[in-house]
Design a protein around this motif. Structure first.
Motif, PDB file in Angstrom:
ATOM      1  N   ASP A  83       0.855  -1.188   0.000  1.00 36.49           N
ATOM      2  CA  ASP A  83       0.000   0.000   0.000  1.00 36.49           C
ATOM      3  C   ASP A  83       0.892   1.238   0.000  1.00 36.49           C
ATOM      4  O   ASP A  83       1.872   1.312   0.747  1.00 36.49           O
ATOM      5  N   ASP A  93      -3.882   6.653  -7.443  1.00 33.41           N
ATOM      6  CA  ASP A  93      -4.117   6.603  -5.995  1.00 33.41           C
ATOM      7  C   ASP A  93      -5.259   7.515  -5.579  1.00 33.41           C
ATOM      8  O   ASP A  93      -5.327   7.955  -4.429  1.00 33.41           O
ATOM      9  N   GLU A 111      -8.216   6.957  -4.836  1.00 32.38           N
ATOM     10  CA  GLU A 111      -9.020   6.480  -3.709  1.00 32.38           C
ATOM     11  C   GLU A 111      -8.157   6.067  -2.518  1.00 32.38           C
ATOM     12  O   GLU A 111      -8.642   5.383  -1.617  1.00 32.38           O
ATOM     13  N   GLY A 112      -6.890   6.449  -2.540  1.00 30.10           N
ATOM     14  CA  GLY A 112      -6.051   6.161  -1.373  1.00 30.10           C
ATOM     15  C   GLY A 112      -4.922   5.189  -1.674  1.00 30.10           C
ATOM     16  O   GLY A 112      -4.801   4.675  -2.780  1.00 30.10           O
ATOM     17  N   ASP A 115      -5.662   1.733  -3.223  1.00 30.77           N
ATOM     18  CA  ASP A 115      -6.446   1.728  -4.461  1.00 30.77           C
ATOM     19  C   ASP A 115      -5.784   0.841  -5.522  1.00 30.77           C
ATOM     20  O   ASP A 115      -6.319  -0.204  -5.920  1.00 30.77           O
TER      21      ASP A 115
END
Lengths: 148, 148, 148
Positions: free
Chosen positions: B80, B88, B90-91, B94
């Motif tokens: 991550d 990225d 959505e974070g 993602d």
């Protein structure tokens, strides 16, 4: 809801994909055309590519950066020219292409509903060429379904 | 022993899975219920999830530590927030969720025998949520088989 | 060319594979025998192994070095005895075997054409034993097809 359909029929077809070397070719349009031509409405569409250095996958289809990131990830995971590999007759991308093909697969089964591929909103079907040079890739489709 | 069965029928159904974020949801019970309702006894059950950030897999079902180890392995393999990833929006989870989904797949075909899923003793079918946040995931089942 | 075939039939069979520990066993001969015995000519052959520490894959079948490289790659990717893994009751290859099985899969769907498996020239179907010790592995075949 469970739907029970009568006798399954089988419709087969195939097509070729010309790739430009390493990268993705979206197949959705060709798969939808094959499905429409089949006349089948409920069942599965089995898609298969007859090679060991490309693969078939389902990938996010909205942002092309996803496929760029995917390629970067696999390029790092399975390095071209890695001295671990002894099978390199066709170059530094030869064995990595086989490994990438095995990690992502050459066979996909997709649900068919109401005469359409029942893909999710963000799902696209891609052929992933893993060799650096352009190739012609054969794709076989087998639709097993009911017409009613 | 080879068994030859008459005409194949098709039964379709679907269900939703509410996940609690990254982790595994066993599907065996829901798949067995769909199979029982179908009345089909010999053939295949094709299971498909319509997303690009979860996956379907067969995993050892006796020791929950296997799934914990599996998650640890994939968390290390596909980090991550890895700066390699540009997608990225959505974070940090993602793009890793897309990669994990592709490495493990969204489609499974399972044999059906004597009206049961013909899984091995230690095989369980799981949906693997790869996003950190809870999601609702749709699963489509297509059973192609014979009732006799 | 699209071919539309009548009613699909289902033929099921199974066989066992004795492995000699980690390594590959080619299945093509046994699959072709099962297909010939089925009498079916157009459709799919679904192959499944009922275990969580071996897998089924399609690999280049001409140069055995490809399989050696593949084993070397996976041995490095998923290290036996990796302290990350806590599930080790059956030894240092226990959890790695589960991970390798999940990365490469236990289910394959293959197209059937003209009574033959429609594999590419360089494609072979293999069972990959991931455990160090020999095992007996069960393989289930479900052929869905038309006889005409």
């Amino acid at each position: 809801m469970t739907r029970s359909l009568p006798t399954a029929c089988i419709v087969t077809s195939s097509f070729e994909v010309r790739t430009r070397g390493r990268g993705f070719v979206e197949l959705d349009g060709r798969l939808r055309a094959a499905l429409a031509e089949s006349g089948l409405r409920e069942g599965i569409a089995q898609v298969f590519t007859q090679h060991t250095s490309c693969s078939l996958l389902i990938c996010e289809n909205a942002d092309p950066v996803v496929r760029e990131d995917l390629e970067r990830f696999f390029s790092r995971l399975v390095r071209d020219g890695d001295p671990l590999f002894r099978h390199d007759a066709e170059g530094p991308d030869d064995m990595p292409a086989h490994v990438r093909s095995i990690l992502t697969g050459v066979s996909l089964s997709l649900p068919v509903r109401n005469g359409e591929l029942a893909l999710g909103t963000w799902q696209g079907v891609y052929l992933w060429e893993h060799r650096a040079a352009p190739h012609t890739r054969k794709v076989c489709i087998t639709i097993i379904g009911s017409g009613s």
